[in-house]
Design a protein around this motif. Structure first.
Motif, PDB file in Angstrom:
ATOM      1  N   THR A   1      -3.193  -6.469  -9.773  1.00  0.00           N
ATOM      2  CA  THR A   1      -2.306  -5.515 -10.437  1.00  0.00           C
ATOM      3  C   THR A   1      -2.384  -5.718 -11.953  1.00  0.00           C
ATOM      4  OG1 THR A   1      -0.444  -7.048 -10.257  1.00  0.00           O
ATOM      5  CG2 THR A   1      -0.746  -5.450  -8.475  1.00  0.00           C
ATOM      6  N   GLU A  31      -4.067   2.994 -10.479  1.00  0.00           N
ATOM      7  CA  GLU A  31      -2.988   3.373  -9.574  1.00  0.00           C
ATOM      8  C   GLU A  31      -1.644   3.362 -10.300  1.00  0.00           C
ATOM      9  OE1 GLU A  31      -1.277   1.962  -5.200  1.00  0.00           O
ATOM     10  OE2 GLU A  31      -2.602   0.668  -6.366  1.00  0.00           O
ATOM     11  N   ARG A  57      -3.628  -0.879 -10.321  1.00  0.00           N
ATOM     12  CA  ARG A  57      -4.860  -1.325  -9.664  1.00  0.00           C
ATOM     13  C   ARG A  57      -5.960  -0.283  -9.821  1.00  0.00           C
ATOM     14  NH1 ARG A  57      -2.376  -3.177  -3.896  1.00  0.00           N
ATOM     15  NH2 ARG A  57      -1.709  -0.991  -4.011  1.00  0.00           N
ATOM     16  N   LEU A  74      -8.509   2.356  -9.043  1.00  0.00           N
ATOM     17  CA  LEU A  74      -8.588   3.285  -7.931  1.00  0.00           C
ATOM     18  C   LEU A  74      -9.981   3.368  -7.326  1.00  0.00           C
ATOM     19  CD1 LEU A  74      -6.305   6.262  -9.031  1.00  0.00           C
ATOM     20  CD2 LEU A  74      -5.870   4.533  -7.290  1.00  0.00           C
ATOM     21  N   ARG A  92     -10.233   0.459  -4.977  1.00  0.00           N
ATOM     22  CA  ARG A  92      -9.451   0.733  -3.772  1.00  0.00           C
ATOM     23  C   ARG A  92     -10.159   1.748  -2.885  1.00  0.00           C
ATOM     24  NH1 ARG A  92      -5.430  -2.521  -2.473  1.00  0.00           N
ATOM     25  NH2 ARG A  92      -4.270  -0.801  -1.538  1.00  0.00           N
ATOM     26  N   TRP A  93     -10.808   2.726  -3.507  1.00  0.00           N
ATOM     27  CA  TRP A  93     -11.519   3.752  -2.745  1.00  0.00           C
ATOM     28  C   TRP A  93     -12.748   3.173  -2.058  1.00  0.00           C
ATOM     29  CZ3 TRP A  93     -16.470   5.864  -3.401  1.00  0.00           C
ATOM     30  CH2 TRP A  93     -16.730   7.023  -2.657  1.00  0.00           C
ATOM     31  N   GLU A 100      -0.458  -3.096   2.925  1.00  0.00           N
ATOM     32  CA  GLU A 100      -0.892  -3.814   1.729  1.00  0.00           C
ATOM     33  C   GLU A 100      -1.072  -5.300   2.035  1.00  0.00           C
ATOM     34  OE1 GLU A 100      -1.739  -2.453  -0.943  1.00  0.00           O
ATOM     35  OE2 GLU A 100      -0.834  -0.460  -0.873  1.00  0.00           O
ATOM     36  N   THR A 140      -3.759   4.955   1.201  1.00  0.00           N
ATOM     37  CA  THR A 140      -3.770   5.552  -0.130  1.00  0.00           C
ATOM     38  C   THR A 140      -3.202   6.969  -0.097  1.00  0.00           C
ATOM     39  OG1 THR A 140      -5.680   4.224  -0.791  1.00  0.00           O
ATOM     40  CG2 THR A 140      -5.234   6.220  -2.064  1.00  0.00           C
ATOM     41  N   ASP A 179       0.564   6.794   0.194  1.00  0.00           N
ATOM     42  CA  ASP A 179       1.231   6.383  -1.043  1.00  0.00           C
ATOM     43  C   ASP A 179       1.141   7.452  -2.125  1.00  0.00           C
ATOM     44  OD1 ASP A 179       1.843   3.977   0.165  1.00  0.00           O
ATOM     45  OD2 ASP A 179       0.107   2.922  -0.675  1.00  0.00           O
ATOM     46  N   ALA A 180       0.044   8.224  -2.122  1.00  0.00           N
ATOM     47  CA  ALA A 180      -0.210   9.145  -3.228  1.00  0.00           C
ATOM     48  C   ALA A 180       0.382  10.532  -3.025  1.00  0.00           C
ATOM     49  CB  ALA A 180      -1.715   9.271  -3.454  1.00  0.00           C
ATOM     50  N   TYR A 216      -0.140  13.173 -10.680  1.00  0.00           N
ATOM     51  CA  TYR A 216      -1.358  12.368 -10.778  1.00  0.00           C
ATOM     52  C   TYR A 216      -2.247  12.640  -9.567  1.00  0.00           C
ATOM     53  CZ  TYR A 216      -4.162   8.456 -12.471  1.00  0.00           C
ATOM     54  OH  TYR A 216      -5.175   7.687 -13.002  1.00  0.00           O
ATOM     55  N   TRP A 266      -5.119  10.239  -7.844  1.00  0.00           N
ATOM     56  CA  TRP A 266      -4.809   9.172  -6.895  1.00  0.00           C
ATOM     57  C   TRP A 266      -5.063   9.619  -5.456  1.00  0.00           C
ATOM     58  CZ3 TRP A 266       0.806   6.814  -6.303  1.00  0.00           C
ATOM     59  CH2 TRP A 266       0.715   5.633  -5.553  1.00  0.00           C
TER      60      TRP A 266
END
Length: 336
Positions: A79, A103, A108, A110, A113-114, A282, A290, A293-294, A301, A304
């Motif tokens: 983070t 993020e 974080r 992205l 994460r992707w 998580e 994702t 959360d997005a 945004y 995300w």
């Protein structure tokens, strides 16, 4: 005079053909048809792209530059609150250090994460499809060839499992298994995610073999009366060899088709569970997580949400169309 006789002899005998054609197996015929199917080639390229993204995720993430604000290289779990403002909104957009931005709230990377999020989806899809295929083929072979009590018992279990609501069972089983693994203590977030990962695979395997077992059972019932099987029985060939050397090679087409269709279904199921909160948690990166959360931050945004939505949709669509192409390639009545 001699030349005229030679011409007549050639006319009577006809031209000499040197081209010889050999018989092709159903697998060879299907492979030749797939190579000519442009849609199948494009879908295979898309699937291969995401497989390479998942396998070499650390490599792709390492290609990003060092973040000038934090002085750190991006990774999927670190983070960086310096990259978001007091309201949690990112203070930077896409850049050489963060190809897809960062993020909200946690900062974080992205893209990391992707890229890492492709791993659980592909692993769950392919592992569950492979294991359920093995179980379905084995039980279908036994039920179709042995018949009698064995067939009745396997058919009863097949009907019983088909009658159970899969989604409700998973939502109920996941916390039970999680509680048993904890043994009264507290589990870390990573341990919880690992437990859920294997529980999802186990549930998909346990409830994913029935359709293929029924298909194989029906095919085996017709094959066991064929001449080559009867001849193998007459000369005393063991049952195991008859099943796996005489009957199973004739079922390769339906098995491959069933497995290719099961993979996208399992990937979608994993993403759905993660979206509903019953799947991976998580800090494990997951496309479904994702998207969950997005969704509430889509208006402010969208970056995300969109990469995971597009990737998941493209992967599932490519796998589904590839499965259709494989089915058409093994279908002798199809002209595709």
């Amino acid at each position: 005079m001699s030349e005229a006789l030679e011409r007549e002899d050639v006319v009577e005998k006809g031209p000499v053909h040197t081209d010889r054609r050999t018989g092709r197996s159903p697998g060879r015929v299907a492979w030749d048809r797939l190579k000519k199917d442009k849609l199948a080639i494009v879908c295979f390229a898309i699937v291969l792209f995401f497989v390479l993204i998942a396998i070499f995720a650390p490599l792709w993430v390492s290609l990003q530059s060092v973040d000038p604000t934090t002085g750190l290289k991006a990774d999927p779990s670190t983070t960086n609150t310096k990259l978001v403002d007091i309201n949690g909104s990112p203070t930077i957009g896409t850049s050489a250090a963060h190809w897809l931005g960062v993020e909200p709230r946690l900062g974080r990377d992205l893209f990391a994460r992707w890229a890492y999020g492709a791993r659980p989806s592909l692993v769950i899809g392919f592992v569950a499809a492979a294991a359920s295929t093995i179980i379905g083929v084995t039980l279908g072979l036994l039920a179709g060839y042995l018949g009698g009590v064995v067939d009745k018992v396997i058919s009863w279990f097949t009907d019983f499992f088909l009658s159970l609501p899969l989604l409700l069972l998973v939502i109920a089983i996941v916390p039970i298994m999680q509680e048993r693994a904890a043994s009264g203590g507290d589990l870390s977030a990573e341990a919880t995610s690992n437990i859920r990962f294997w529980v999802i695979i186990a549930v998909l395997v346990a409830f994913g073999w029935m359709g293929l077992a029924r298909l194989v059972r029906g095919e085996v019932k017709s094959l066991r009366e064929r001449e080559f099987v009867q001849a193998a029985r007459a000369i005393g060939v063991p049952t195991r060899q008859i099943l796996f050397r005489e009957i199973l090679p004739n079922l390769v087409g339906p098995i491959i088709v069933s497995a290719s269709i099961a993979v996208p279904a399992y990937i979608t199921f994993e993403a759905t569970l993660s979206y509903l909160g019953a799947g991976l948690v998580e800090p494990t990166a997951s496309w479904g997580r994702t998207i969950s959360d997005a969704q509430n931050s889509f208006a402010i945004y969208p970056l995300w949400l969109w990469p995971s939505v597009i990737a998941l949709s493209a992967l599932v669509l490519a796998l589904s169309l590839l499965g259709d192409s494989i089915r058409d390639a093994f279908d002798p009545t199809s002209r595709r």
